[in-house]
Design an enzyme around this catalytic site. Sequence first.
Site: not given
Length: 297
Positions: A74, A96, A138, A170, A180, A184, A188, A191, A195, A207
């Site tokens: 956990r 993230k 990026e 950022k 998000e 936020r 993306n 992206h 993706h 990427h």
Amino acid sequence: MYFYYKNHLKETLKEYNVDYIIIKPGEKSKSEEKYLKIIHELLEKHITRKDIIVAFGGGVVGDLSGFVAATILRGVSFINIPTSLLAMVDSSIGSKVGIDTHYGKNLLGAFKNPLEVIIDFNYLKTLPKEEYNNGIAEVIKYYLIDDVSLLEDIKNNNLENIIKKSIKSKKEIITKDPFETYERMYLNFGHTFAHAIERHSNYEIPHGYAVAMGMDISIRLGIYFNITNKEVLNKLHNLYSYYDLPLFKGNIQELVPYLSSDKKAHADKINFVFIKDVGTPYIKQIEKEVFYEISSF
Ligand SMILES: NC(=O)c1ccc[n+]([C@@H]2O[C@H](COP(=O)([O-])OP(=O)(O)OC[C@H]3O[C@@H](n4cnc5c(N)ncnc54)[C@H](O)[C@@H]3O)[C@@H](O)[C@H]2O)c1
């Protein structure tokens, strides 16, 4: 990569009781299988909640180890030491973490705050040029969605400004919207298609290069929908020429099936990030079907 830094790590961490888990480079290591293998290995080694997981590597290592740290027992403490430009300017910032599944990229993950993110430019000395360029994609994103002043820094390859200003951009965006709900999503930009390109290529396209192509698509679509100032496309292509970044040459229809499991998609709609001009992002919901109708744009 580990082989470059084996002695450095041993020396730096000599006062600690350290176990190393080395993974193969590449996106394919950010998998369910690798994740479970690492979890089992750590359980075999009787990991406790007092242990710390330290990521040392690019975004793949950071995302994967962060997710292990977020979930094992956990949650145990996590330190991130990004060693690629992309990881320094993007993936190590914002909490993230996650892995890819057979359904798409980054679909299993968590928000995990690291105890520390340690950024040392010296690690970039061993980073191959194409990996550096991969990270610049990026940085160009931050220029396009937020910080117009990055233009000269990118052209002059002013590394210190590139890293500091990207992190600042950022940080400001995610501080406004950590989970998000709106702002936020600006991060993306490029992206949604990136993706899809990564999955379509079976992760052969890295990427950052996919993001470069995705931003090219987003700007061309923005011009098609009369959202984006036409001048932006030339600015983008000019910047790409400094770093050999690729444009998208294919057909977007082929990518549409891969858009479906994007987290930004609500059923058949996508919250698509455009820019009106450099520094002005704009979100619009688009029906996925619409992309099938666009043959040249
Ligand atoms: N969590 C987030 O918010 C976030 C944001 C952006 C990207 N990402 C993820 O980051 C990943 C991409 O990260 P990446 O571009 O760093 O890829 P990567 O981790 O695959 O690293 C690229 C290559 O560079 C090598 N490398 C890294 N540092 C090096 C160094 N100092 N010297 C020599 N070689 C070095 C690696 O071994 C690898 O071969 C993707 O999985 C992407 O989804 C996550």
